[in-house]
Design a protein around this motif. Sequence first.
Motif, mmCIF file in Angstrom:
data_model
loop_
_atom_site.group_PDB
_atom_site.id
_atom_site.type_symbol
_atom_site.label_atom_id
_atom_site.label_comp_id
_atom_site.label_asym_id
_atom_site.label_seq_id
_atom_site.Cartn_x
_atom_site.Cartn_y
_atom_site.Cartn_z
ATOM 1 N N HIS A 15 8.341 17.410 10.718
ATOM 2 C CA HIS A 15 8.237 16.045 11.743
ATOM 3 C C HIS A 15 6.848 15.688 11.000
ATOM 4 O O HIS A 15 5.804 16.292 11.293
ATOM 5 C CB HIS A 15 8.256 16.385 13.155
ATOM 6 C CG HIS A 15 7.674 15.386 14.000
ATOM 7 N ND1 HIS A 15 7.066 15.309 15.185
ATOM 8 C CD2 HIS A 15 7.897 13.960 13.709
ATOM 9 C CE1 HIS A 15 6.814 14.084 15.465
ATOM 10 N NE2 HIS A 15 7.285 13.396 14.857
ATOM 11 N N TRP A 17 3.848 12.698 10.951
ATOM 12 C CA TRP A 17 3.389 11.335 11.781
ATOM 13 C C TRP A 17 1.952 11.012 11.113
ATOM 14 O O TRP A 17 1.385 11.775 10.817
ATOM 15 C CB TRP A 17 3.443 11.397 13.094
ATOM 16 C CG TRP A 17 2.333 12.384 13.868
ATOM 17 C CD1 TRP A 17 1.255 11.926 14.185
ATOM 18 C CD2 TRP A 17 2.746 13.791 13.940
ATOM 19 N NE1 TRP A 17 0.746 13.173 15.023
ATOM 20 C CE2 TRP A 17 1.527 14.340 14.807
ATOM 21 C CE3 TRP A 17 3.796 14.826 13.759
ATOM 22 C CZ2 TRP A 17 1.494 15.490 15.107
ATOM 23 C CZ3 TRP A 17 3.698 15.908 14.221
ATOM 24 C CH2 TRP A 17 2.588 16.270 14.602
ATOM 25 N N ARG A 62 6.538 7.674 12.025
ATOM 26 C CA ARG A 62 6.797 8.939 12.184
ATOM 27 C C ARG A 62 8.300 9.144 11.198
ATOM 28 O O ARG A 62 9.062 8.377 11.036
ATOM 29 C CB ARG A 62 7.464 9.158 13.667
ATOM 30 C CG ARG A 62 6.282 9.192 14.697
ATOM 31 C CD ARG A 62 7.054 9.115 15.971
ATOM 32 N NE ARG A 62 7.741 10.426 16.196
ATOM 33 C CZ ARG A 62 8.116 10.932 17.285
ATOM 34 N NH1 ARG A 62 8.265 10.071 18.337
ATOM 35 N NH2 ARG A 62 8.938 12.018 17.527
#
Length: 311
Positions: A15, A17, A62
Amino acid sequence: MARKPRLHFPGAVYHVWLQSNGERKIFTDDVDAIRLLLLLQEGCEKFAHKIHAYCLMEHSLRLVVEVDKEPLSKIMQQFGFRYTSWFNARHEQGGHLFQGRYKAILVDSEKYLLPLVRSLHLAPVARGIDGDPMRYPWSSHRAYCGREQVVWLCRDVVLAHIGEQGIRTLMKFHSYVNDMGGEGINFFSGSSEDPRILGAKEFVRLAMKLSRQKYQPRLGAERVVREVLERFKLSEDELAAPGKRRDCAEARAYLAWLYQYTGCDTLTNLSTRLGRDISSLSSAVRRLQIKAKNDAKIADHFQKLLSRLQR
């Protein structure tokens, strides 16, 4: 002392961002947004990684990225440099578009991939930008639901978790995303085992092995505090007492540095525990780190504290 190294192995899912720098917007119109997505596509073609989901908003980006042989750092550095250069040239601006380096958490994709993608697709809803993720044009949700085609987006792995076939898969995915209940997962932080990894202990051990790094169980804050107190021959009452005793100030700086390095707890909690302002602790750590670059004794002292904790 450098921050912990990035974790990398082929097939790792992150993940990722990025935040905009201050009040700057990452994109101002459709032309900016399309250019950003085009650069993401070019990166996939060049580095052979996969993007499972994306969500572009005015002040943040993101991504869910699965890497191949090239590390995530190379992928994101090139993307950030190319987009910032193009954006600044188009808008006749200068300076950093993004706030510092990108942030990334390695995730256990078997357990968290589907809810993570839902989190991205619901981000515009959570921010109050749009109440329906299907209406928001700058996330991968519409592509997942068959409303538009994004040829470089990798949907198959995520949709395989849905357990349906054909159009029923897309319909069920949309229903799943719009189930606002969620799992209450914080996708912006790691596990209790390692702040870089979101997954159970077994996954953390596997990720460390595949990354060729030594597994170190996450330290508890109490043990870190106890080690510093013993090393400096202080009590916690002395450490937290008001005043400017040099030995106490030095101990607090080392303790805050260890908090940051080991991830045993947050500086916010430490500041509450010691009755000190968090900015003062942060400044003390920075000063100590700068001194350590030129003073081998300071660097050695920190390393000895860390070594004792890792035994």
